[in-house]
Design a protein around this motif. Structure first.
Motif, PDB file in Angstrom:
ATOM      1  N   GLU A   1      30.446   2.891 -19.444  1.00  0.00           N
ATOM      2  CA  GLU A   1      30.626   4.335 -19.420  1.00  0.00           C
ATOM      3  C   GLU A   1      30.260   4.890 -18.039  1.00  0.00           C
ATOM      4  N   SER A   2      30.858   6.013 -17.726  1.00  0.00           N
ATOM      5  CA  SER A   2      30.558   6.701 -16.470  1.00  0.00           C
ATOM      6  C   SER A   2      29.468   7.728 -16.727  1.00  0.00           C
ATOM      7  N   ILE A   3      28.280   7.518 -16.126  1.00  0.00           N
ATOM      8  CA  ILE A   3      27.145   8.401 -16.353  1.00  0.00           C
ATOM      9  C   ILE A   3      26.577   8.831 -15.005  1.00  0.00           C
ATOM     10  N   THR A   4      25.790   9.889 -15.031  1.00  0.00           N
ATOM     11  CA  THR A   4      25.110  10.394 -13.834  1.00  0.00           C
ATOM     12  C   THR A   4      23.677   9.867 -13.837  1.00  0.00           C
TER      13      THR A   4
ATOM     14  N   ILE B   1       3.278   0.595 -11.682  1.00  0.00           N
ATOM     15  CA  ILE B   1       4.549   1.335 -11.590  1.00  0.00           C
ATOM     16  C   ILE B   1       5.735   0.381 -11.631  1.00  0.00           C
ATOM     17  N   ARG B   2       5.637  -0.746 -10.930  1.00  0.00           N
ATOM     18  CA  ARG B   2       6.747  -1.709 -10.919  1.00  0.00           C
ATOM     19  C   ARG B   2       6.955  -2.349 -12.289  1.00  0.00           C
ATOM     20  N   LYS B   3       5.880  -2.635 -12.997  1.00  0.00           N
ATOM     21  CA  LYS B   3       6.031  -3.220 -14.340  1.00  0.00           C
ATOM     22  C   LYS B   3       6.666  -2.230 -15.310  1.00  0.00           C
ATOM     23  N   ILE B   4       6.229  -0.974 -15.217  1.00  0.00           N
ATOM     24  CA  ILE B   4       6.827   0.042 -16.101  1.00  0.00           C
ATOM     25  C   ILE B   4       8.298   0.229 -15.766  1.00  0.00           C
ATOM     26  N   SER B   5       8.660   0.162 -14.481  1.00  0.00           N
ATOM     27  CA  SER B   5      10.067   0.284 -14.092  1.00  0.00           C
ATOM     28  C   SER B   5      10.889  -0.865 -14.648  1.00  0.00           C
ATOM     29  N   ASP B   6      10.328  -2.051 -14.648  1.00  0.00           N
ATOM     30  CA  ASP B   6      11.052  -3.192 -15.228  1.00  0.00           C
ATOM     31  C   ASP B   6      11.237  -3.017 -16.728  1.00  0.00           C
ATOM     32  N   CYS B   7      10.251  -2.482 -17.408  1.00  0.00           N
ATOM     33  CA  CYS B   7      10.371  -2.282 -18.856  1.00  0.00           C
ATOM     34  C   CYS B   7      11.472  -1.277 -19.197  1.00  0.00           C
ATOM     35  N   PHE B   8      11.675  -0.284 -18.343  1.00  0.00           N
ATOM     36  CA  PHE B   8      12.705   0.717 -18.600  1.00  0.00           C
ATOM     37  C   PHE B   8      14.038   0.355 -17.943  1.00  0.00           C
ATOM     38  N   HIS B   9      14.177  -0.883 -17.505  1.00  0.00           N
ATOM     39  CA  HIS B   9      15.435  -1.380 -16.916  1.00  0.00           C
ATOM     40  C   HIS B   9      15.876  -0.502 -15.751  1.00  0.00           C
TER      41      HIS B   9
ATOM     42  N   ASN C   1      35.800 -12.035  -9.423  1.00  0.00           N
ATOM     43  CA  ASN C   1      35.528 -11.531  -8.073  1.00  0.00           C
ATOM     44  C   ASN C   1      35.513 -10.004  -8.034  1.00  0.00           C
ATOM     45  N   ARG C   2      36.437  -9.411  -8.750  1.00  0.00           N
ATOM     46  CA  ARG C   2      36.469  -7.953  -8.768  1.00  0.00           C
ATOM     47  C   ARG C   2      35.216  -7.382  -9.411  1.00  0.00           C
ATOM     48  N   ALA C   3      34.783  -7.999 -10.510  1.00  0.00           N
ATOM     49  CA  ALA C   3      33.558  -7.523 -11.162  1.00  0.00           C
ATOM     50  C   ALA C   3      32.351  -7.679 -10.247  1.00  0.00           C
ATOM     51  N   SER C   4      32.306  -8.813  -9.513  1.00  0.00           N
ATOM     52  CA  SER C   4      31.194  -9.016  -8.583  1.00  0.00           C
ATOM     53  C   SER C   4      31.224  -7.994  -7.453  1.00  0.00           C
ATOM     54  N   LEU C   5      32.406  -7.725  -6.902  1.00  0.00           N
ATOM     55  CA  LEU C   5      32.517  -6.741  -5.838  1.00  0.00           C
ATOM     56  C   LEU C   5      32.157  -5.340  -6.323  1.00  0.00           C
ATOM     57  N   ARG C   6      32.610  -5.008  -7.516  1.00  0.00           N
ATOM     58  CA  ARG C   6      32.285  -3.697  -8.059  1.00  0.00           C
ATOM     59  C   ARG C   6      30.781  -3.544  -8.273  1.00  0.00           C
ATOM     60  N   GLY C   7      30.148  -4.604  -8.793  1.00  0.00           N
ATOM     61  CA  GLY C   7      28.699  -4.524  -8.986  1.00  0.00           C
ATOM     62  C   GLY C   7      27.949  -4.396  -7.671  1.00  0.00           C
ATOM     63  N   ARG C   8      28.380  -5.181  -6.654  1.00  0.00           N
ATOM     64  CA  ARG C   8      27.732  -5.092  -5.345  1.00  0.00           C
ATOM     65  C   ARG C   8      27.950  -3.723  -4.710  1.00  0.00           C
TER      66      ARG C   8
ATOM     67  N   PRO D   1      28.741  10.571 -10.434  1.00  0.00           N
ATOM     68  CA  PRO D   1      28.528   9.637 -11.554  1.00  0.00           C
ATOM     69  C   PRO D   1      28.991   8.232 -11.190  1.00  0.00           C
ATOM     70  N   MET D   2      28.360   7.261 -11.839  1.00  0.00           N
ATOM     71  CA  MET D   2      28.708   5.858 -11.617  1.00  0.00           C
ATOM     72  C   MET D   2      28.759   5.140 -12.957  1.00  0.00           C
ATOM     73  N   GLU D   3      29.361   3.963 -12.947  1.00  0.00           N
ATOM     74  CA  GLU D   3      29.581   3.194 -14.173  1.00  0.00           C
ATOM     75  C   GLU D   3      28.302   2.488 -14.590  1.00  0.00           C
ATOM     76  N   ASP D   4      28.073   2.495 -15.900  1.00  0.00           N
ATOM     77  CA  ASP D   4      26.959   1.730 -16.446  1.00  0.00           C
ATOM     78  C   ASP D   4      27.430   0.300 -16.688  1.00  0.00           C
ATOM     79  N   PRO D   5      26.836  -0.702 -16.044  1.00  0.00           N
ATOM     80  CA  PRO D   5      27.333  -2.079 -16.220  1.00  0.00           C
ATOM     81  C   PRO D   5      27.179  -2.615 -17.631  1.00  0.00           C
ATOM     82  N   ALA D   6      26.261  -2.047 -18.422  1.00  0.00           N
ATOM     83  CA  ALA D   6      26.040  -2.547 -19.778  1.00  0.00           C
ATOM     84  C   ALA D   6      27.102  -2.045 -20.751  1.00  0.00           C
TER      85      ALA D   6
END
Length: 798
Positions: free
Chosen positions: A179-182, A199-207, A75-82, A171-176
């Motif tokens: 790490e804390s990154i900007t 543009i949307r497809k390229i955005s999906d490719c770069f996560h 639950n904490r991980a879900s809340l943090r992600g949201r 800065p915020m946490e990288d879920p992968a």
């Protein structure tokens, strides 16, 4: 007692699996504590192994805590992600406002066109003339992918877009990766649906995390207000979740140390019970164990208490039985003797009831070390270091250190304490303190008497820079120094010649005494095991060989010291030449005899030494051969008594055999029942004879390392003083007071690093070799094995 049964078919395999499942749960709880930054303290008390009902309660509570931790963590991980997504979305809308704000109303003064990143992308004056609809794609991208993302957008869309990038304010946490990154916020404006799909497809490719971007400013403001409300609500819920998680972790911290110890003890008990066998009715466990006779009453009392606590209707019983197996060795030690015993055990564990060299090594080992390390200053530093460890031995920071080298020093703190104390003693004998002599008593040598009663003249003094004091002149030498070496020798040019002769003879004398003492200790082994023939056929020839040759050398050294005085020292014969002539059965005319009838005495001693060799070689094999041919008599079986005895809980046919007292005590079958292979006995005795006879020569020479290392230590100390401290005192002159601080620091560091650590380790290793090779091999076999009683292993968790 059940080697034919597989591990999966044993009686208590289910209980062992239950313990392993609980240990897996404990591992999960430990990992959760480590992730939360909590440190699990060791168990202070000593809880007993739990009963079956208590074990079920521990399993239920631990699984319940683990399940709660999983749910709360999820639950904490879900809340943090949201919450992270909402904050990123809010930052995207806020930064987008700076690029897509509405034009100024009519009548307002025109704004200056300053080149700024915060200005709108489109000119407000041209906005009303645009007929085409402008679309936007907004989101966040990892900062490492910005350049590649922008380059690919430009090439794929051929420039039909306007992209803006700006870093996120916080800065915020990288879920992968965690790490804390900007993150980098991007806002892309484009025309046409096809370009938007690219543009949307390229955005999906770069996560990239793409968020919906409202078209009107009112919608964007309304969305931002809603996001702020949701962020506040989620923050409150997340704080409550964190508090609940902390409460669950507090329960784990309180209960987990005790649970681990209890489950480990329970698992250890079941593993031992799985090795026992059952009787026919499978209602009784049978075990064969080794137990010291002194502890037999304690074992019986423990069994009675176990029967009472378990509610068994039948008490456990103990029956002592003889056995033909070699018993293990138990040597009781304390914190003082444990270090010396570990030195002996490193060579080999004593056979059952064999003489233990450790009590004698408590004195001989530090003393032999001190002979090579004799210096008052260095010994005092070592003594103080060991004394500090002894005084603070109960400190947890010293006992629980993770450095293996430090733990080695700490375990041998009493050994280092004695080595330092003995080094202080031998340092006073050598009269050396950091290589400088100390004048405790007045010197026995007088230069004034030499100047007044000798032929020294002004011309003689002018032509002779080095003068020799003649002890034959009255008043020059007034007798021996009260303790140790006279400090006047530190000023003499023949200082090394004098010390070489003194330390070399001292090493030979101490070495032969040490070896002779080792041979005499074999008497206790032969008498204890009733091997009386070895006293006459082995020990007596060994002592004759050692004393007739090298014991006679010690006699010559002391006899020459006593007989020849200062007056006739120039005509004193050479002991080395006499010792060589002794083996050649000759005499040298240039080397005068020490006493009348020396040559016949030496010839008799050599003949005795040579005659002892065939006795040592053939005596024991011939005795055993004659004993085997003699008529055999049956001896009754008796129960063995001694330090350690076999203990049997019940008796099972086929698991134990009867044996005589000699079998149990000597750890092997008796000569009456064992087939004697004469070839093997002769080969073994020949190897022992050759090793002993040649070893007496090589071992005596090996003790000269006492002289060599003592001389090396003194010279290293003198070189360090001369090249460092002496230059600081002599050459620096007036500025020496200031520069003497770093000079002394260098001297202290080199003293500790070279003379204390390196030289101390070298002297320790050589003392270890002298005990293992030269001393212990004269009487010590070391072919036994330790008694490893059932104990609960200490906590080995990280």
């Amino acid at each position: 007692l059940n080697p034919n049964i597989s591990a999966f078919q044993r009686r208590f395999v289910g209980e062992v699996r239950r313990c392993e499942e609980m240990e897996k749960t404990f591992t999960f709880l430990q990992q959760e504590l480590r992730d939360a930054g909590r440190v699990l303290a060791p168990c202070r008390d000593k809880p007993e192994a739990p009963l079956a009902r208590e074990a079920l309660r521990i399993q239920e509570q631990s699984e319940q805590l683990a399940q709660e931790l999983r749910e709360v963590s999820r639950n904490r991980a879900s809340l943090r992600g949201r919450l992270r997504d909402l904050r990123q979305y809010l930052h995207v809308l806020r930064e987008g406002q700076h690029f897509t704000s509405l034009p100024a109303p009519l009548g307002s003064p025109p704004r200056s066109r300053a080149l700024s990143e915060r200005d709108p992308l489109l000119d407000p004056s041209l906005h009303q003339h645009l007929d085409r609809k402008i679309n936007f794609v907004a989101g966040v991208v990892h900062p490492w992918r910005v350049s590649a993302f922008e380059r690919l957008l430009w090439r794929a869309c051929r420039g039909y877009l306007v992209a803006s990038f700006v870093e996120m304010p916080e800065p915020m946490e990288d879920p992968a990766t965690g790490e804390s990154i900007t993150w980098v916020i991007f806002l892309i404006s484009y025309w046409g649906e096809q370009i938007g799909q690219k543009i949307r497809k390229i955005s999906d490719c770069f996560h990239c995390r793409v968020y919906p971007y409202p078209e009107s400013e009112a919608s964007r403001v309304e969305t931002m207000n809603g996001l702020q409300t949701q962020i506040q609500d989620l923050s409150v819920v997340l704080e409550e979740t964190e508090e609940y998680l902390a409460q669950v972790l507090d329960k784990v911290v309180l209960a987990l140390p005790t649970w681990r110890v209890q489950v480990q003890k329970m698992k250890a008990i079941y593993l031992v019970l799985n090795q026992c066998s059952f009787d026919v009715t499978e209602k009784c466990l049978i075990a064969e164990v080794w137990c010291p006779v002194r502890d037999l009453t304690q074992v019986q009392e423990a069994l009675r208490q176990g029967s009472y606590k378990s509610g068994s209707s039948v008490e456990c019983f103990v029956q002592r039985i003889p056995t033909s197996e070699s018993p293990p060795t138990l040597i009781r030690t304390n914190k003082f003797t444990a270090g010396f015993q570990s030195i002996v055990d490193a060579y080999g564990v004593a056979s059952y009831q064999e003489v233990n060299p450790a009590p004698y090594a408590i004195i001989t080992f530090p003393f032999i070390f001190a002979i090579m390390f004799g210096d008052v200053g260095h010994g005092l530093l070592m003594f103080l270091f060991a004394l500090w460890m002894v005084l603070y031995e109960n400190s947890p920071s010293l006992k629980q250190a993770s450095n293996e080298i430090w733990l080695t020093f700490f375990e041998g703190r009493y050994l280092i304490l004695l080595m330092g104390a003995f080094s202080i003693y031998t340092g006073f004998i050598y009269n050396e303190c950091f290589s400088k002599a100390t004048v405790i008593f007045p010197s026995a040598w007088s230069v004034a008497a030499m100047a007044n009663h000798s032929s020294w003249s002004s011309a003689y003094l002018a032509t002779h820079p080095s003068l020799t004091l003649d002890p034959n002149v009255t008043g020059v030498f007034q007798g021996p120094y009260p303790f140790g070496i006279d400090p006047i020798w530190s000023l003499a040019t023949n200082h090394l010649n004098f010390l070489n002769s003194f330390k070399m003879k001292m090493s030979v004398v101490l070495g032969i005494v040490h070896m002779g003492f080792g041979v005499l200790l074999g008497i206790f082994n032969h008498v204890h095991f009733n091997q009386w023939h070895r006293l006459v056929l082995e020990l007596l020839p060994e002592m004759i060989f050692l004393l007739a040759l090298f014991g006679y050398l010690v006699f010559l050294i002391f006899y020459k010291w006593i007989k020849f005085s200062v007056a006739d020292s120039l005509v004193a014969p050479s002991i080395l030449i006499h010792f060589i002539d002794m083996f050649l059965f000759t005499s040298s005319a240039d080397n005068l005899p020490l006493y009348q009838g020396q040559v016949p005495v030496q010839m008799v001693l050599v003949v005795l030494a040579l005659a002892s060799v065939p006795v040592l070689l053939l005596g024991t094999p011939l005795y055993l051969w004659c004993r085997r041919r003699a008529p055999r008599t049956n001896h009754p079986t008796s129960v063995a008594t001694g330090e350690q005895e076999p203990l049997l809980e019940g008796q099972e046919a086929g698991n134990s055999v009867n044996a005589t007292k000699e079998d149990v005590e000597s750890g092997r079958h008796s000569a009456d029942t064992e087939h004697l292979d004469m070839a093997e006995i002769l080969m073994h005795q020949a190897i022992h004879t050759i090793e002993y006879c040649l070893g007496c020569v090589s071992n005596t020479a090996s003790y000269l390392r006492l002289w060599a290392l003592s001389l090396a230590h003194a010279q290293l100390s003198e070189v360090l003083w001369t090249m460092v401290m002496r230059n600081g005192f002599v050459r620096l002159r007036y500025v020496g007071g200031v520069l003497l601080v770093p000079v002394f620091a260098a001297f202290a560091v080199l003293t500790v690093a070279i003379l204390l650590v390196m030289e101390g380790l070298s002297a320790f290793l050589h003392a270890l070799r002298l005990h293992w090779v030269e001393f212990q091999n004269k009487f010590y076999v070391g072919a036994g094995y330790k008694l490893c009683p059932f104990t609960f292993t200490p906590d080995a968790w990280d």
